[in-house]
Motif scaffolding. Structure first.
Motif, PDB file in Angstrom:
ATOM      1  N   GLU A  44      35.275  46.128  32.742  1.00 28.05           N
ATOM      2  CA  GLU A  44      35.435  45.325  31.528  1.00 28.05           C
ATOM      3  C   GLU A  44      35.220  43.836  31.764  1.00 28.05           C
ATOM      4  O   GLU A  44      35.446  43.022  30.856  1.00 28.05           O
ATOM      5  N   ARG A  45      34.769  43.476  32.985  1.00 31.75           N
ATOM      6  CA  ARG A  45      34.471  42.076  33.336  1.00 31.75           C
ATOM      7  C   ARG A  45      35.664  41.155  32.999  1.00 31.75           C
ATOM      8  O   ARG A  45      35.510  40.105  32.384  1.00 31.75           O
ATOM      9  N   ILE A  46      36.852  41.566  33.391  1.00 34.01           N
ATOM     10  CA  ILE A  46      38.062  40.794  33.082  1.00 34.01           C
ATOM     11  C   ILE A  46      38.167  39.612  34.050  1.00 34.01           C
ATOM     12  O   ILE A  46      38.077  39.790  35.268  1.00 34.01           O
ATOM     13  N   SER A  47      38.391  38.436  33.517  1.00 34.17           N
ATOM     14  CA  SER A  47      38.499  37.244  34.353  1.00 34.17           C
ATOM     15  C   SER A  47      39.804  37.256  35.145  1.00 34.17           C
ATOM     16  O   SER A  47      40.761  37.967  34.806  1.00 34.17           O
ATOM     17  N   LYS A  48      39.853  36.433  36.188  1.00 34.15           N
ATOM     18  CA  LYS A  48      41.064  36.319  36.997  1.00 34.15           C
ATOM     19  C   LYS A  48      42.236  35.890  36.130  1.00 34.15           C
ATOM     20  O   LYS A  48      43.342  36.435  36.247  1.00 34.15           O
ATOM     21  N   GLU A  49      42.010  34.921  35.271  1.00 28.46           N
ATOM     22  CA  GLU A  49      43.089  34.398  34.433  1.00 28.46           C
ATOM     23  C   GLU A  49      43.638  35.475  33.493  1.00 28.46           C
ATOM     24  O   GLU A  49      44.854  35.605  33.315  1.00 28.46           O
ATOM     25  N   ALA A  50      42.751  36.269  32.917  1.00 24.88           N
ATOM     26  CA  ALA A  50      43.194  37.320  32.001  1.00 24.88           C
ATOM     27  C   ALA A  50      43.920  38.434  32.756  1.00 24.88           C
ATOM     28  O   ALA A  50      44.899  39.005  32.254  1.00 24.88           O
ATOM     29  N   TYR A  51      43.464  38.728  33.969  1.00 26.47           N
ATOM     30  CA  TYR A  51      44.080  39.799  34.751  1.00 26.47           C
ATOM     31  C   TYR A  51      45.443  39.376  35.293  1.00 26.47           C
ATOM     32  O   TYR A  51      46.325  40.234  35.493  1.00 26.47           O
ATOM     33  N   ASP A  52      45.628  38.077  35.516  1.00 26.73           N
ATOM     34  CA  ASP A  52      46.878  37.583  36.096  1.00 26.73           C
ATOM     35  C   ASP A  52      48.087  37.853  35.213  1.00 26.73           C
ATOM     36  O   ASP A  52      49.223  37.846  35.705  1.00 26.73           O
TER      37      ASP A  52
END
Length: 435
Positions: A44-52
């Motif tokens: 889903e190409r989730i960014s580091k910030e969103a995954y954190d």
């Protein structure tokens, strides 16, 4: 000093593993919260910030490693492999080299330590999984990497990233796992791809370090390959970082595996219960226990192990379907485990009604479907048979003297009695003993 492969040391090291035959894989981490599988950040190409945000939330209050290990033991498993770090870089252990670890979440727990202690308490061999990939580490390649979540992000180039620094980190964490948690029985690396194979990971140095700290440890082959490759031991030219066993994934090899010289290879098929490794709330496509039992038997009959996966949920519980399946497998194993542990190929042709496993001078005929009339014991040496028993209860099964199979004098037939329905509809096992 040049590496010299020792077959004697290898055979000694791998002996427990080929006796065990059945293990549990545990995929668990932050990805249990979005509950869309362990690759969710990549797919889903989730960014580091969103995954954190999952890191800030992780607090599985119902996680009890003793319950997990009890379930594994009761299912008849002999070893377990836990994801100490998966591709997302999140660590279930208290690493000194990252803040991205379970001890820094609201849980505040070193889950690897809890797991290792629980596994030992339940008599299970201890295995740890460690991903060579790391989507959290700033020095792991981003742009253009086929797996990284930010591979197509124009703002995530590779300028300033130092892969050597990442390798220092990888090696340091593996050293921690091999130093801080007592004796480990198995280390499961995952995985090599493209140009990142072998000494691209500084694999010679890595394995030398691992074996210096854990001399008896068993290693898989994924410092060289992924689920689709066999590796240098199979090719007959083992490298210093050769795997001790081959790792086909989500399939069973159609026949037993051999090396370039025709010698049997040790292998393990890793298989999910549904269609995901990590917890997926919407995936209810679970394989029935009967199917998994048949595949375990098939693995052993071809000389392999089965590593069956469970993906616990975000609260630290096994999904209900998984619990039920494990109980059903355990009920069968409690009666028929002797046909699995320490067994291997029979050297005989597979019968249409099931499979045959073997330990020494004992054959185990696995009957998935009954035959009309007495059961032919294909390949059995009739004159050497001293006893036939139902493995589940030890009851005698006589050799058939029925005149209707007198045209097949070379075959031994077992008389299963008048009931056409098998005592165990999943797999009724006959133990055929030679004198």
């Amino acid at each position: 000093m040049a590496f010299v492969f020792s077959r004697e040391e290898y055979d000694r090291r791998i002996a427990w593993y080929t006796q065990a035959r059945f293990g549990m894989f545990l995929h668990w981490g932050l990805y249990a919260i979005p509950a869309r599988g362990e690759w969710v950040r990549s797919t889903e190409r989730i960014s580091k910030e969103a995954y954190d945000r999952y890191f800030r939330e992780f607090d599985p209050k119902h996680c009890d490693m003793r319950q997990w290990m009890e379930a594994a033991r009761d299912a008849g498993m002999k070893y377990v492999v836990l994801t100490a770090k998966h591709h997302d870089g999140f660590c279930l252990f208290d690493s000194a080299y990252t803040d991205f670890k379970s001890t820094n979440t609201p849980a505040g727990r070193d889950f690897v330590r809890e797991y290792v202690e629980a596994a030992r308490a339940y008599g299970l061999r201890v295995g740890l999984y460690y991903s060579l990939l790391d989507w959290h580490h700033p020095d792991y390649p981003h742009r253009g990497d086929p797996n990284h979540p930010m591979r197509d992000d124009p703002g995530s180039g590779n300028e300033g990233r130092d892969f050597g620094r990442y390798l220092d980190y990888l090696h340091a964490q593996v050293r921690e796992l091999c130093t801080n948690y007592g004796k480990l029985d198995l280390l499961w690396f995952d995985f090599s791809y493209g140009s990142l194979r072998g000494d691209a990971w500084r694999a010679t140095e890595l394995v030398e370090m691992v074996r210096s700290l854990q001399p008896d440890i068993v290693l898989n082959n994924r410092l060289e390959v992924s689920g689709e490759g066999f590796g240098s031991l199979a090719a007959g030219c083992p490298t210093p970082y050769h795997g001790d066993f081959v790792t086909p994934e989500q399939l069973l090899p159609p026949r037993g595996l051999v090396d370039a010289k025709g010698r049997p290879l040790v292998w393990e098929s890793c298989v999910t219960m549904n269609n995901h490794w990590g917890y997926c709330a919407e995936d209810h496509f679970y394989k029935p226990a009967s199917m998994l039992i048949h595949n375990l038997v098939a693995c052993v009959s071809r000389g392999g192990n089965l590593l069956l996966n469970v993906g616990p949920d975000a609260n630290g519980r096994f999904p209900g379907e998984a619990r039920d399946i494990l109980k059903d497998i355990g009920a069968w194993m409690a009666k028929n485990g002797d046909s699995i542990y320490g067994c291997g190929p029979s050297g005989l042709e597979k019968p249409e009604y099931g499979r045959i496993t073997r330990r020494g001078d004992t054959l185990y005929y696995h009957i998935f479907e009954n035959t009309i009339g007495p059961l032919p014991l294909f390949g059995a040496e009739k004159e050497r048979i001293t006893a036939i028993r139902r493995l589940a209860d030890g009851s005698e099964v006589p050799l058939s003297a029925n005149c209707l199979h007198s045209d097949y004098l070379e075959l031994a037939f077992a008389d299963l009695g008048p009931d056409p329905v098998l005592p165990d509809p999943v797999d009724t096992v006959l133990e055929v003993r030679y004198g």
